[in-house]
Scaffold this motif. Structure first.
Motif, mmCIF file in Angstrom:
data_model
loop_
_atom_site.group_PDB
_atom_site.id
_atom_site.type_symbol
_atom_site.label_atom_id
_atom_site.label_comp_id
_atom_site.label_asym_id
_atom_site.label_seq_id
_atom_site.Cartn_x
_atom_site.Cartn_y
_atom_site.Cartn_z
ATOM 1 N N SER A 128 0.926 -1.097 -0.155
ATOM 2 C CA SER A 128 0.163 0.062 -0.022
ATOM 3 C C SER A 128 0.901 1.342 -0.047
ATOM 4 O O SER A 128 0.324 2.396 -0.354
ATOM 5 N N GLY A 129 2.129 1.144 0.588
ATOM 6 C CA GLY A 129 2.727 2.319 0.398
ATOM 7 C C GLY A 129 2.659 3.171 1.383
ATOM 8 O O GLY A 129 3.149 4.536 1.595
ATOM 9 N N GLN A 130 1.884 2.660 2.543
ATOM 10 C CA GLN A 130 1.649 3.539 3.834
ATOM 11 C C GLN A 130 2.683 3.810 4.688
ATOM 12 O O GLN A 130 3.557 2.984 5.145
ATOM 13 N N ARG A 131 2.983 5.131 5.240
ATOM 14 C CA ARG A 131 4.108 5.413 5.940
ATOM 15 C C ARG A 131 3.685 5.322 7.484
ATOM 16 O O ARG A 131 2.551 5.770 7.812
ATOM 17 N N ALA A 132 4.581 4.862 8.243
ATOM 18 C CA ALA A 132 4.161 4.665 9.764
ATOM 19 C C ALA A 132 5.519 4.846 10.582
ATOM 20 O O ALA A 132 6.518 4.749 10.039
ATOM 21 N N ILE A 133 5.450 4.528 11.996
ATOM 22 C CA ILE A 133 6.362 4.412 12.756
ATOM 23 C C ILE A 133 6.348 3.056 13.387
ATOM 24 O O ILE A 133 5.320 2.902 14.009
ATOM 25 N N VAL A 134 7.511 2.319 13.530
ATOM 26 C CA VAL A 134 7.588 0.981 14.316
ATOM 27 C C VAL A 134 8.124 1.422 15.648
ATOM 28 O O VAL A 134 9.302 1.759 15.618
ATOM 29 N N ALA A 135 7.321 1.300 16.678
ATOM 30 C CA ALA A 135 7.643 1.693 17.899
ATOM 31 C C ALA A 135 7.721 0.713 18.881
ATOM 32 O O ALA A 135 6.790 -0.058 19.093
ATOM 33 N N GLY A 136 8.980 0.609 19.741
ATOM 34 C CA GLY A 136 9.235 -0.548 20.604
ATOM 35 C C GLY A 136 8.499 -0.350 21.710
ATOM 36 O O GLY A 136 8.404 0.659 22.189
ATOM 37 N N ASP A 137 7.936 -1.415 22.301
ATOM 38 C CA ASP A 137 7.353 -1.239 23.654
ATOM 39 C C ASP A 137 7.882 -2.534 24.502
ATOM 40 O O ASP A 137 7.027 -2.934 25.493
ATOM 41 N N ASN A 138 8.987 -3.262 24.302
ATOM 42 C CA ASN A 138 9.581 -4.091 25.125
ATOM 43 C C ASN A 138 8.917 -5.555 25.023
ATOM 44 O O ASN A 138 8.806 -6.160 25.738
ATOM 45 N N SER A 139 8.243 -5.547 23.934
ATOM 46 C CA SER A 139 7.526 -6.927 23.445
ATOM 47 C C SER A 139 8.194 -7.313 22.280
ATOM 48 O O SER A 139 8.854 -6.677 21.422
ATOM 49 N N ALA A 140 7.819 -8.814 21.918
ATOM 50 C CA ALA A 140 8.402 -9.288 20.787
ATOM 51 C C ALA A 140 7.785 -8.652 19.482
ATOM 52 O O ALA A 140 8.405 -8.942 18.461
ATOM 53 N N ALA A 141 6.733 -8.021 19.358
ATOM 54 C CA ALA A 141 5.928 -7.669 18.411
ATOM 55 C C ALA A 141 5.707 -6.085 18.652
ATOM 56 O O ALA A 141 4.539 -5.604 19.042
ATOM 57 N N PRO A 142 6.514 -5.279 18.217
ATOM 58 C CA PRO A 142 6.426 -3.854 18.474
ATOM 59 C C PRO A 142 4.963 -3.275 17.567
ATOM 60 O O PRO A 142 4.713 -3.908 16.478
ATOM 61 N N PRO A 143 4.354 -2.439 18.091
ATOM 62 C CA PRO A 143 3.085 -1.868 17.540
ATOM 63 C C PRO A 143 3.635 -0.997 16.330
ATOM 64 O O PRO A 143 4.708 -0.180 16.475
ATOM 65 N N ILE A 144 2.369 -0.435 15.575
ATOM 66 C CA ILE A 144 2.569 0.384 14.611
ATOM 67 C C ILE A 144 1.999 1.594 15.121
ATOM 68 O O ILE A 144 0.776 1.555 15.474
ATOM 69 N N ASP A 145 2.686 2.778 15.043
ATOM 70 C CA ASP A 145 2.149 4.223 15.313
ATOM 71 C C ASP A 145 2.226 5.135 14.082
ATOM 72 O O ASP A 145 2.805 4.783 13.007
ATOM 73 N N PHE A 146 1.185 6.248 14.163
ATOM 74 C CA PHE A 146 1.074 7.190 13.172
ATOM 75 C C PHE A 146 0.926 6.747 11.778
ATOM 76 O O PHE A 146 1.519 7.163 10.854
#
Length: 305
Positions: free
Chosen positions: A194-212
């Motif tokens: 899709s070409g969507q831009r985002a931020i991969v934000a670490g949260d001390n888990s094995a699967a970091p969430p997607i922000d913005f």
């Protein structure tokens, strides 16, 4: 009574000597008979053997059983020794097997490192992971490469497949790597196709969430997540992982790198984009253009000089 005893002793002694003499004569006769070399005597010996030997099997049974028992005992003893030797060899083979498995795993990881296709403009140095932070609040590892190898703070690190983190501290012989899963990690990313831009934000888990994320409706689980190169910190196009949804419906990244078995990391030599240098002439020229309108050709040449 004493007289009867004396008479019995008188008869027992001569009888015993007589029996002994008869036995000696009989044995001597058998010996002589068995040593005579004559066809008739040979036939006689054969007949005697045929008559007596089959009838003596019951007498030979204990002897045969004892011999077989001794042989079996010797066989069991040899089997016990061989069993001990086989156990010792088995332990050695298990040790070699463990060493072979470790070498196979290391070889597989090194082959993975060699198979990753990167931008030909990027070079790298491979380091061995010495230790990790061991803290649930800080996700980092220590490499055995540092300033002597030309490592600079901020460079990206990868394992055989995906992005692992960035260099956050450099010593002479070692370097600290902050992992993508650390709470302080923020990576600009692009979600394909899709070409969507985002931020991969670490949260001390094995699967970091997607922000913005610009438009979540265009993103589906399984989409690839790569680095966008925004900000000039990370090179563009490095694989981060795939999109996955947690039970709460929040989009996360299933990381491509194997964070449970980090042994070798590739440090990418990325010097970023060239920074813009302040040029007073250019700035004054833009200010003049903004204030007085477009410059003439002669004025533009004068400003450049």
């Amino acid at each position: 009574m004493s007289r009867d005893r004396h008479q019995s002793n008188d008869y027992t002694g001569p009888l015993r000597r007589l029996l002994t003499a008869v036995l000696v004569v009989l044995l001597a006769a058998i010996f002589i008979l068995w040593r005579i070399d004559s066809p008739r005597v040979e036939r006689f010996r054969a007949q005697v053997t045929d008559r007596l030997v089959p009838n003596l099997e019951w007498a030979m049974a204990p002897v045969t059983g004892t011999v077989n028992l001794l042989r079996d005992f010797q066989s069991y003893q040899r089997l016990s020794e061989q069993n001990g030797e086989l156990r010792s060899e088995l332990r050695k083979m298990q040790t070699w097997k463990e060493a072979a498995l470790q070498l196979e795993q290391e070889n597989a990881r090194l082959l993975d490192l060699n198979k990753v296709r990167l931008d030909p403009r990027l070079t790298y140095v491979t380091g061995v992971v010495l230790a990790d932070s061991g803290s649930p609040f800080r996700q980092s590892v220590l490499l055995n490469v540092g300033a002597r190898d030309g490592v600079i703070e901020g460079w990206a690190t990868m394992d055989g497949i995906g992005l692992v983190g960035r260099i956050s501290g450099v010593g002479e012989n070692t370097a600290r790597v902050i992992l993508l899963t650390d709470a302080s990690s923020r990576i600009p990313a692009v979600i394909q196709p899709s070409g969507q831009r985002a931020i991969v934000a670490g949260d001390n888990s094995a699967a970091p969430p997607i922000d913005f994320l610009e438009n979540p409706d265009l993103v589906r689980p399984g989409d690839r997540v790569i680095s966008s190169g925004d900000g000039g910190v990370f090179p563009e196009g490095l694989l981060i992982g795939q999109i996955a949804a947690d039970p709460g419906g929040r989009l996360r990244v299933r990381l491509a790198a194997d964070f449970e078995r980090l042994e070798f990391l590739r440090v990418l030599r990325h010097h970023g984009t060239d920074a813009l240098k302040a040029n007073p002439a250019v700035i004054s020229g833009f200010q003049t253009e903004a204030a007085e309108g477009p410059l003439t050709e002669a004025e533009a040449i004068a400003v450049d000089n």
